[in-house]
Structure formats: C-alpha cells, structure tokens
Enzyme design. Structure first.
Site, PDB file in Angstrom:
ATOM      1  N   THR A  21     -52.914  34.604  11.402  1.00  0.00           N
ATOM      2  CA  THR A  21     -53.810  34.970  12.503  1.00  0.00           C
ATOM      3  C   THR A  21     -54.356  33.738  13.212  1.00  0.00           C
ATOM      4  OG1 THR A  21     -55.612  35.110  10.888  1.00  0.00           O
ATOM      5  CG2 THR A  21     -54.565  37.181  11.530  1.00  0.00           C
ATOM      6  N   SER A  81     -45.954   5.749  -1.105  1.00  0.00           N
ATOM      7  CA  SER A  81     -46.184   7.020  -1.798  1.00  0.00           C
ATOM      8  C   SER A  81     -45.958   6.857  -3.295  1.00  0.00           C
ATOM      9  CB  SER A  81     -45.237   8.098  -1.260  1.00  0.00           C
ATOM     10  OG  SER A  81     -45.246   9.225  -2.112  1.00  0.00           O
ATOM     11  N   LEU A 105     -50.346  25.028  -0.107  1.00  0.00           N
ATOM     12  CA  LEU A 105     -51.737  24.568  -0.221  1.00  0.00           C
ATOM     13  C   LEU A 105     -52.060  23.467   0.787  1.00  0.00           C
ATOM     14  CD1 LEU A 105     -51.981  24.520  -4.120  1.00  0.00           C
ATOM     15  CD2 LEU A 105     -52.509  26.372  -2.540  1.00  0.00           C
ATOM     16  N   ASP A 117     -55.506  24.818   8.708  1.00  0.00           N
ATOM     17  CA  ASP A 117     -55.357  23.829   7.646  1.00  0.00           C
ATOM     18  C   ASP A 117     -56.231  22.605   7.894  1.00  0.00           C
ATOM     19  OD1 ASP A 117     -53.549  25.622   6.727  1.00  0.00           O
ATOM     20  OD2 ASP A 117     -51.774  24.406   7.110  1.00  0.00           O
TER      21      ASP A 117
END
Length: 351
Positions: A16, A46, A99, A146
C-alpha cells in the site's frame, strides 16, 4: 564513528505504500553496523562477503556498493558536501528475508556520512534522500515505508504512516505476554523483483480504468465495475488492506490482540489471492499456524514470493515453531529460521 541502522518489519499494510495508502511498520533490533572515518579515497568494505570497493567516480557498479554510492550522489544533489571516507559494513540482518537490509544500508550510510561531516540531521529528509537513492540510482520503484521506518522509528512503538501526505505518528505497542516473531522461510523466488514492478503497473492501470488518480478516492463500487479480473483483484487488495490498517490501529488502542491477529490472517489471504505475491512454502506455513490457538495471526511480509512471515503469538510459540519447522523441512527440504523481534529506535550513532 559507529552507526547502527535497524531493519524493519511491517505489522500490516503491505503493497500500500506506493499506492498512497496506510502502513504500520516498526524498526527491529537487528542492525546494519557502519564504521566510518575520513580518508583520501572512497573505500567501502563488507564484512559479510569479505570484499571491498575503492572508487573515485560516482558511477553505478550494479553491486551492493550502489546503496552507498547512490547515497553520496543524492546527498551531493541536495547540497551536502561529502568528502572521501573509509566505510566498513557489518550486519546481523538476514539478507533476502524481507526485513529491508537495503534501506538499512542506505539510511545508515547517509546518517554516518552526515555525522562525519558534522551536519545536523533531519531524519525525515534523510529518509526521503534514501528513498530517492533506491528509486533513482539503484532502480527499484519502492514506496517510502522502508526508509521512513529505518530513519524515524521509536522503541516500543509502531510507526503509522499515511503515504499520501507522508504524515506519521507513533502508536504504542503494548503486547503483554504476546510477542512478535519473524520466521525466515529460507525461500526467495527469483521472479520477485520483476513481479513487484508488474504489480505497481497493474495498480496504475486499475486506477486509470476507474478514472481515479489515487486509491484514496476509490470505493468498493468502483472496484466492482472493473472488467479486467486481474486489475479488480489488485485494486481489491489495496482498498481492503487500507481498511485493515485502520482497524488494526483501533484494535491496538483497546489492546485486542485477537482482532489484530485476525487482520493479519486476512491480510495474508488477500496478498495470496488478490495480490498474488505469496508462494506455496509460505502458504503451507500459514496453514500450519492457523491450527494453533496460541497464535493470534500471521502473514507474509515484504515484497513477496518468499522472505519472511510475521507472527503475533503467545510466548510458547517457540515450541509450536519446532513442530511446524519439522513439517516444513520434511515437505520442502529447507530449514526455516526463527527471529524473536524487539522494537528499536531508528538509526542511531554510538557515542
């Protein structure tokens, strides 16, 4: 300087955020950890993949480094002076679990860079810049959920966002003996990103067919008049999901967890049947959960086609999960992972 940027879960309000709708995410205590210091060249390393990249030009690399490079580009576009730095990235956020590790990296990198350069940080502006990075530089047409959740969340609260106005408010999370869990299904189907963009297009076509500019103007009568079955299903999910978010707010205010759980299950079946972003493995897991009274509700989270399931349940869920996990592994040959979830503040710097 060390910055912790959280992942996010979304209680309800899925697909949405790019449709001018309502969402109810919260940050979780799983983080992308970013260490930064001034340097003569841009270097990003990383810890997960034990690889680094050094760059002088701010061009796309089609790698994980684009989330950092894109933030440099967008910060510069917004008038911030960005000097070269060494950046080391570590994380205990599972990748591909829905996530939002990408938004955590974007927001965290932006926060670290601005902190290093001694700028005052407006979190709302940071979220918007990170969203621009994802959409315009990385090339994923995501909504704002997010980045807003990662930048603006508050511990012990969910973040209710009206994505049309971008207004938000904090909703206290009182769960008593219940808890929120996330189950990583171990599945990530490759068609996810292409189907995500297709869903966005279908929503645009549904609005066009109804003669509307926003789903906030759409009624159930408008949806019923749609001739194309696929467009009707997509529109039906968006307007009913918005209703479920508002009903969930009311249920949280009265601490009625049974109702909240019911809306989670309803959301899942709408995502499965109307938006068609679930998959066999996730559906199997949800069907198993429905057999237990100690589980209030559960649904798929994130873009879909795998990823994680969010579960609202009593504290003995871990015992239930062991049983369901055995059946799941027997059927699919995959071991799902259980993450106990605690709410977190948005991105922060370790002083």
């Amino acid at each position: 300087m060390v910055v912790y940027s959280p992942g996010r879960a979304n209680l309800i309000g899925e697909h949405t955020d790019y449709n001018n709708g309502f969402i109810l995410p919260f940050a979780i205590k799983r983080y992308v950890k970013i260490e930064i210091e001034p340097s003569k060249k841009f270097r990003v390393f990383s810890e997960q993949i034990k690889k680094g990249i050094e760059f002088n030009t701010l061009e796309k690399t089609n790698s994980w480094a684009d989330y950092v490079i894109g933030m440099i580009v967008k910060l510069k576009e917004h008038g911030y002076d960005v000097k070269p730095f060494n950046m080391k990235i570590d994380s205990n956020l599972p990748m591909g679990a829905g996530l939002s590790s990408s938004a955590a990296l974007e927001v965290g990198a932006g926060y670290a860079i601005l902190s290093m350069m001694n700028y005052d940080i407006n979190r709302e502006e940071l979220a918007k810049i990170a969203h621009e990075c994802e959409v315009e530089f990385v090339g994923v047409r995501c909504g704002i959920m997010d980045q807003y959740a990662v930048a603006l969340s508050k511990e012990n609260h969910a973040l209710f966002i009206d994505t049309m106005t971008r207004e938000y408010k904090y909703i206290p999370f009182h769960l008593d003996s219940a808890r929120i869990y996330l189950v990583d299904s171990g599945i990530k189907h490759e068609l996810g990103s292409s189907e995500y963009n297709k869903r966005r297009k279908q929503c645009e076509l549904a609005l066009e067919a109804m003669g509307k500019k926003s789903f906030r103007e759409v009624t159930m009568d408008d949806v019923e008049k749609l001739i194309e079955p696929v467009l009707k299903k997509r529109a039906l999910h968006v307007i009913t999901e918005n209703e479920r978010v508002l009903k969930t707010l009311s249920a949280l205010e009265t601490e009625n967890l049974q109702l909240v759980g019911r809306y989670l299950y309803e959301s899942h079946y709408s995502l499965k049947d109307n938006y068609e972003v679930s998959c066999e493995e996730i559906d199997f897991m949800i069907e198993q959960f429905e057999e237990y009274a100690d589980i209030y509700g559960a649904r798929i989270v994130g873009a879909g086609f795998g990823g994680s399931v969010i579960v609202l349940a009593n504290e003995n869920f871990e015992r239930i999960f062991e049983k369901v996990s055995q059946k799941y592994t027997t059927k699919f040959g995959i071991i799902p992972k259980l993450l106990t979830v605690e709410t977190s503040d948005g991105v922060f710097r370790l002083e």
